[in-house]
Write an enzyme that holds these catalytic residues in place. Sequence first.
Site, PDB file in Angstrom:
ATOM      1  N   CYS A   2      26.539  35.777  96.163  1.00  0.00           N
ATOM      2  CA  CYS A   2      26.214  36.906  95.298  1.00  0.00           C
ATOM      3  C   CYS A   2      25.309  36.411  94.161  1.00  0.00           C
ATOM      4  O   CYS A   2      25.611  35.418  93.516  1.00  0.00           O
ATOM      5  CB  CYS A   2      27.413  37.611  94.688  1.00  0.00           C
ATOM      6  SG  CYS A   2      28.450  38.438  95.897  1.00  0.00           S
ATOM      7  N   ARG A  27      21.341  33.703  97.567  1.00  0.00           N
ATOM      8  CA  ARG A  27      22.785  33.626  97.287  1.00  0.00           C
ATOM      9  C   ARG A  27      23.591  34.671  98.048  1.00  0.00           C
ATOM     10  O   ARG A  27      24.818  34.660  98.021  1.00  0.00           O
ATOM     11  CB  ARG A  27      23.030  33.802  95.786  1.00  0.00           C
ATOM     12  CG  ARG A  27      22.371  32.761  94.933  1.00  0.00           C
ATOM     13  CD  ARG A  27      22.694  32.999  93.483  1.00  0.00           C
ATOM     14  NE  ARG A  27      24.089  32.738  93.229  1.00  0.00           N
ATOM     15  CZ  ARG A  27      24.570  31.582  92.782  1.00  0.00           C
ATOM     16  NH1 ARG A  27      23.749  30.592  92.521  1.00  0.00           N
ATOM     17  NH2 ARG A  27      25.851  31.431  92.573  1.00  0.00           N
ATOM     18  N   TRP A  75      26.923  38.988  98.910  1.00  0.00           N
ATOM     19  CA  TRP A  75      27.497  38.389 100.117  1.00  0.00           C
ATOM     20  C   TRP A  75      28.894  38.982 100.211  1.00  0.00           C
ATOM     21  O   TRP A  75      29.747  38.742  99.363  1.00  0.00           O
ATOM     22  CB  TRP A  75      27.549  36.867  99.992  1.00  0.00           C
ATOM     23  CG  TRP A  75      27.988  36.194 101.256  1.00  0.00           C
ATOM     24  CD1 TRP A  75      27.198  35.876 102.324  1.00  0.00           C
ATOM     25  CD2 TRP A  75      29.306  35.748 101.590  1.00  0.00           C
ATOM     26  NE1 TRP A  75      27.956  35.263 103.302  1.00  0.00           N
ATOM     27  CE2 TRP A  75      29.243  35.167 102.884  1.00  0.00           C
ATOM     28  CE3 TRP A  75      30.538  35.784 100.937  1.00  0.00           C
ATOM     29  CZ2 TRP A  75      30.360  34.633 103.523  1.00  0.00           C
ATOM     30  CZ3 TRP A  75      31.650  35.248 101.570  1.00  0.00           C
ATOM     31  CH2 TRP A  75      31.551  34.676 102.848  1.00  0.00           C
ATOM     32  N   ASN A 101      30.543  38.747  90.912  1.00  0.00           N
ATOM     33  CA  ASN A 101      30.534  37.664  91.896  1.00  0.00           C
ATOM     34  C   ASN A 101      31.908  37.023  91.839  1.00  0.00           C
ATOM     35  O   ASN A 101      32.408  36.745  90.757  1.00  0.00           O
ATOM     36  CB  ASN A 101      29.443  36.645  91.517  1.00  0.00           C
ATOM     37  CG  ASN A 101      29.494  35.388  92.373  1.00  0.00           C
ATOM     38  OD1 ASN A 101      30.034  35.397  93.466  1.00  0.00           O
ATOM     39  ND2 ASN A 101      28.924  34.317  91.871  1.00  0.00           N
ATOM     40  N   GLY A 102      32.522  36.794  93.006  1.00  0.00           N
ATOM     41  CA  GLY A 102      33.854  36.198  93.035  1.00  0.00           C
ATOM     42  C   GLY A 102      34.846  37.124  93.721  1.00  0.00           C
ATOM     43  O   GLY A 102      34.450  38.055  94.421  1.00  0.00           O
ATOM     44  N   GLU A 489      25.825  16.491 111.256  1.00  0.00           N
ATOM     45  CA  GLU A 489      24.871  17.237 110.430  1.00  0.00           C
ATOM     46  C   GLU A 489      23.804  17.902 111.311  1.00  0.00           C
ATOM     47  O   GLU A 489      23.423  19.049 111.072  1.00  0.00           O
ATOM     48  CB  GLU A 489      24.244  16.287 109.388  1.00  0.00           C
ATOM     49  CG  GLU A 489      23.167  16.870 108.507  1.00  0.00           C
ATOM     50  CD  GLU A 489      23.620  18.047 107.640  1.00  0.00           C
ATOM     51  OE1 GLU A 489      24.809  18.357 107.594  1.00  0.00           O
ATOM     52  OE2 GLU A 489      22.732  18.670 107.033  1.00  0.00           O
ATOM     53  N   LYS A 493      23.177  21.918 111.391  1.00  0.00           N
ATOM     54  CA  LYS A 493      21.875  22.530 111.107  1.00  0.00           C
ATOM     55  C   LYS A 493      21.480  23.474 112.242  1.00  0.00           C
ATOM     56  O   LYS A 493      20.986  24.568 112.021  1.00  0.00           O
ATOM     57  CB  LYS A 493      20.785  21.458 110.937  1.00  0.00           C
ATOM     58  CG  LYS A 493      20.817  20.757 109.605  1.00  0.00           C
ATOM     59  CD  LYS A 493      20.341  21.665 108.491  1.00  0.00           C
ATOM     60  CE  LYS A 493      20.844  21.273 107.126  1.00  0.00           C
ATOM     61  NZ  LYS A 493      22.262  21.422 106.836  1.00  0.00           N
ATOM     62  N   GLU A 496      23.730  26.710 112.230  1.00  0.00           N
ATOM     63  CA  GLU A 496      23.527  27.673 111.153  1.00  0.00           C
ATOM     64  C   GLU A 496      22.141  28.302 111.181  1.00  0.00           C
ATOM     65  O   GLU A 496      21.974  29.447 110.799  1.00  0.00           O
ATOM     66  CB  GLU A 496      23.836  27.066 109.784  1.00  0.00           C
ATOM     67  CG  GLU A 496      22.904  25.984 109.334  1.00  0.00           C
ATOM     68  CD  GLU A 496      23.283  25.392 107.978  1.00  0.00           C
ATOM     69  OE1 GLU A 496      23.803  26.111 107.128  1.00  0.00           O
ATOM     70  OE2 GLU A 496      23.042  24.189 107.777  1.00  0.00           O
ATOM     71  N   HIS A 512      36.262  10.578 126.418  1.00  0.00           N
ATOM     72  CA  HIS A 512      37.653  11.017 126.294  1.00  0.00           C
ATOM     73  C   HIS A 512      37.787  12.526 126.427  1.00  0.00           C
ATOM     74  O   HIS A 512      38.823  13.087 126.064  1.00  0.00           O
ATOM     75  CB  HIS A 512      38.225  10.536 124.955  1.00  0.00           C
ATOM     76  CG  HIS A 512      38.246   9.045 124.831  1.00  0.00           C
ATOM     77  ND1 HIS A 512      39.117   8.248 125.539  1.00  0.00           N
ATOM     78  CD2 HIS A 512      37.452   8.188 124.136  1.00  0.00           C
ATOM     79  CE1 HIS A 512      38.887   6.970 125.266  1.00  0.00           C
ATOM     80  NE2 HIS A 512      37.872   6.913 124.420  1.00  0.00           N
ATOM     81  N   LYS A 614      23.891  30.856 100.020  1.00  0.00           N
ATOM     82  CA  LYS A 614      23.881  29.597  99.285  1.00  0.00           C
ATOM     83  C   LYS A 614      24.983  29.659  98.241  1.00  0.00           C
ATOM     84  O   LYS A 614      25.243  30.716  97.689  1.00  0.00           O
ATOM     85  CB  LYS A 614      22.514  29.483  98.591  1.00  0.00           C
ATOM     86  CG  LYS A 614      22.176  28.123  98.073  1.00  0.00           C
ATOM     87  CD  LYS A 614      21.558  27.307  99.159  1.00  0.00           C
ATOM     88  CE  LYS A 614      21.139  25.945  98.681  1.00  0.00           C
ATOM     89  NZ  LYS A 614      20.974  25.025  99.814  1.00  0.00           N
TER      90      LYS A 614
HETATM   91  C1  F6R Z   1      24.732  23.620 105.175  1.00  0.00           C
HETATM   92  C2  F6R Z   1      25.047  23.823 103.786  1.00  0.00           C
HETATM   93  C3  F6R Z   1      26.475  23.968 103.409  1.00  0.00           C
HETATM   94  C4  F6R Z   1      26.731  23.317 102.032  1.00  0.00           C
HETATM   95  C5  F6R Z   1      28.176  23.585 101.586  1.00  0.00           C
HETATM   96  C6  F6R Z   1      28.486  22.913 100.273  1.00  0.00           C
HETATM   97  O1  F6R Z   1      23.366  23.448 105.373  1.00  0.00           O
HETATM   98  O2  F6R Z   1      24.192  23.908 102.963  1.00  0.00           O
HETATM   99  O3  F6R Z   1      27.330  23.441 104.371  1.00  0.00           O
HETATM  100  O4  F6R Z   1      26.496  21.958 102.128  1.00  0.00           O
HETATM  101  O5  F6R Z   1      28.383  24.960 101.471  1.00  0.00           O
HETATM  102  O6  F6R Z   1      27.612  23.345  99.275  1.00  0.00           O
HETATM  103  P1  F6R Z   1      27.455  22.561  97.913  1.00  0.00           P
HETATM  104  O7  F6R Z   1      26.816  21.260  98.212  1.00  0.00           O
HETATM  105  O8  F6R Z   1      26.626  23.447  97.064  1.00  0.00           O
HETATM  106  O9  F6R Z   1      28.846  22.380  97.362  1.00  0.00           O
END
Ligand code: F6R
Length: 619
Positions: A2, A27, A75, A101-102, A489, A493, A496, A512, A614
């Site tokens: 948000c 966000r 969000w 937000n929250g 990772e 990537k 997502e 295994h 984000k």
């Molecule tokens: C994936 C990604 C998320 C963040 C996670 C933690 O590409 O960006 O998995 O890494 O939400 O976010 P931060 O680092 O902001 O605590």
Amino acid sequence: MCGIVGYVGPKDARDVVLEGLRRLEYRGYDSAGIAVVADGQLSSAKKAGKLANLEKLLADQPLPAATVGIGHTRWATHGGPTDRNAHPHLSADGTVAVIHNGIIENFAALRAECESAGVEFTSETDTEVAAHLLAAAYAAAPEGQGRLAEAMRVICRRLEGAFTLVATSAHEPDTLVAARRSSPLVVGVGDGEYFLGSDVAAFISHTREARELGQDEVVEIDRHRGLSVTDFAGNPVEPKSYTVDWDAEAAEKGGYDWFMLKEIAEQPKAIADTLLGRLGANGELVLDEVRLSDQDLRDIDKIFVVACGTAYHAGLIAKYAIEHWTRIPVEVEVASEFRYRDPVLDRSTLVVVVSQSGETMDTLMALRHAKDQKARVLAICNANGSTIPRESDAVLYTHAGPEIAVASTKGFLTQLVACYLVGLFLAQVRGIKYEDEVATVVAELRELPAAVAKVLEQMEPVRELGRSMADADRMLFLGRHVSFPVALEGALKLKELAYIHAEGFAAGELKHGPIAVVDEGTPVVIVVPPRARDLLHAKVVSNIQEVRARGARTIVIAEEGDEDVVPYADHVIRVPRTPTLLAPVVTTVPLQVLACEIADSRGLDVDQPRNLAKSVTVE
Ligand code: F6R
């Protein structure tokens, strides 16, 4: 999660708020809305879907010009992503508008209370209770200046959970009031104008002067009286000032198709900036804000690295390096699990929390749990002034600059570099490594920007490969040792960004069980360790052969000059030779590019993948 924007000043609030929402859309992008007060009247507009939908609505049905306004990009948590559930939410009499937000955890009880007083709710959100409660508290508050702020304090004392709330009212047309508990909010101060934002990107094109708001504080911004901050009890508080060290240009795409591409390209600089000035004359690490003495650091007998998602993967890699350099046992844990399993923590435990945004609620709650148990907390963070570093005992900022794409890239590489620095520093303070040994590794770290730049120069074949894989429906990623988290990772990537089911495995685990899913044409990415690691290298080369024998299409990431992999690889992606522990910094880069290219070829929004946002500010 948000985005929140507010404006008070001489400019047209509609323009400032919409521009802020554009910058904060990363966000959350389930819906967007705006409210302004003009001529004593509150008007609002909101629309489900991306901000473009709201902009279209406003083009057809403009709001009046105003000097006070608020905006929200959502969000969804409580209630689906519909027009009705979009913010702002208005009180029943239409005089108060609130954005949030929250999560208000006791909203059900508060809603029942409002309903029994005759209020009819128009949404399924937890937020709407705040609008109704605020209108009621305003009616009950003493008349005079600061009435809306007082009403906000009254309701905040009743709310449970995490929230940033911003309110505007037809009764106080020159005022904005905001409150925060555990969710982000910063104030921007311009020349005769004020801004509110979930982060500084909201107002960076107008001012770089910011004020940090603390936990459980209410800010009142009045066009004539300026800014004042109190705690929830009404006691005055002096907010901390700081100047943002990047500018609006850093938050623009700069000619790239996607923010993610720009951020991938910025990685050499981000790493160099994160290393810059970190080592003092005697080789000591310079932490930005240290509230830990050398004795504290010597007393540590156990380290936890706690983080989420990509940052958690950085933690997994940190374990190899920190244990190797310091001989202190390191546990790595997903933040959302940490506090619920009663981890063994005490004064001699160091908890390293890693967070790009500094606002991730799971990580913040883990941090608070660690502090309750008297552990020392060190934050690795990219966002100056955010909650996680503020509540930690020490902070090492990564200097990646703003990361706008939802998927973390430069955030991750700089987190790795910061983790390495922490490990080296501890090793030195505790006398496990001499200064010159630390200096040797630091010199290797200094080679990383150039190594990453070299990887980036060679990405055209990876892009081509990505384009050829747009139809893939699943993919495996394999690695051993530090390359195992790199495999995780790479899989994250791809999931997502491209919505392709992908899994990362420790290559030795394949036999295994997971190897059963490999059949003709299954794409398998294998991250091969440096050849200097003889035994490990040979074993991974065997793992490539094993999957190839089952029909896999093998995509191999290997260092320059490693010819052993060639007979078993359908595609080889080359990276420069790098010391083993530091290799993830270079081997991750092609995986970022691959995922980005596959997603782009599938016609997807690389910067704003579905269902994500984000900065995850709910638990
Ligand atoms: C994936 C990604 C998320 C963040 C996670 C933690 O590409 O960006 O998995 O890494 O939400 O976010 P931060 O680092 O902001 O605590």
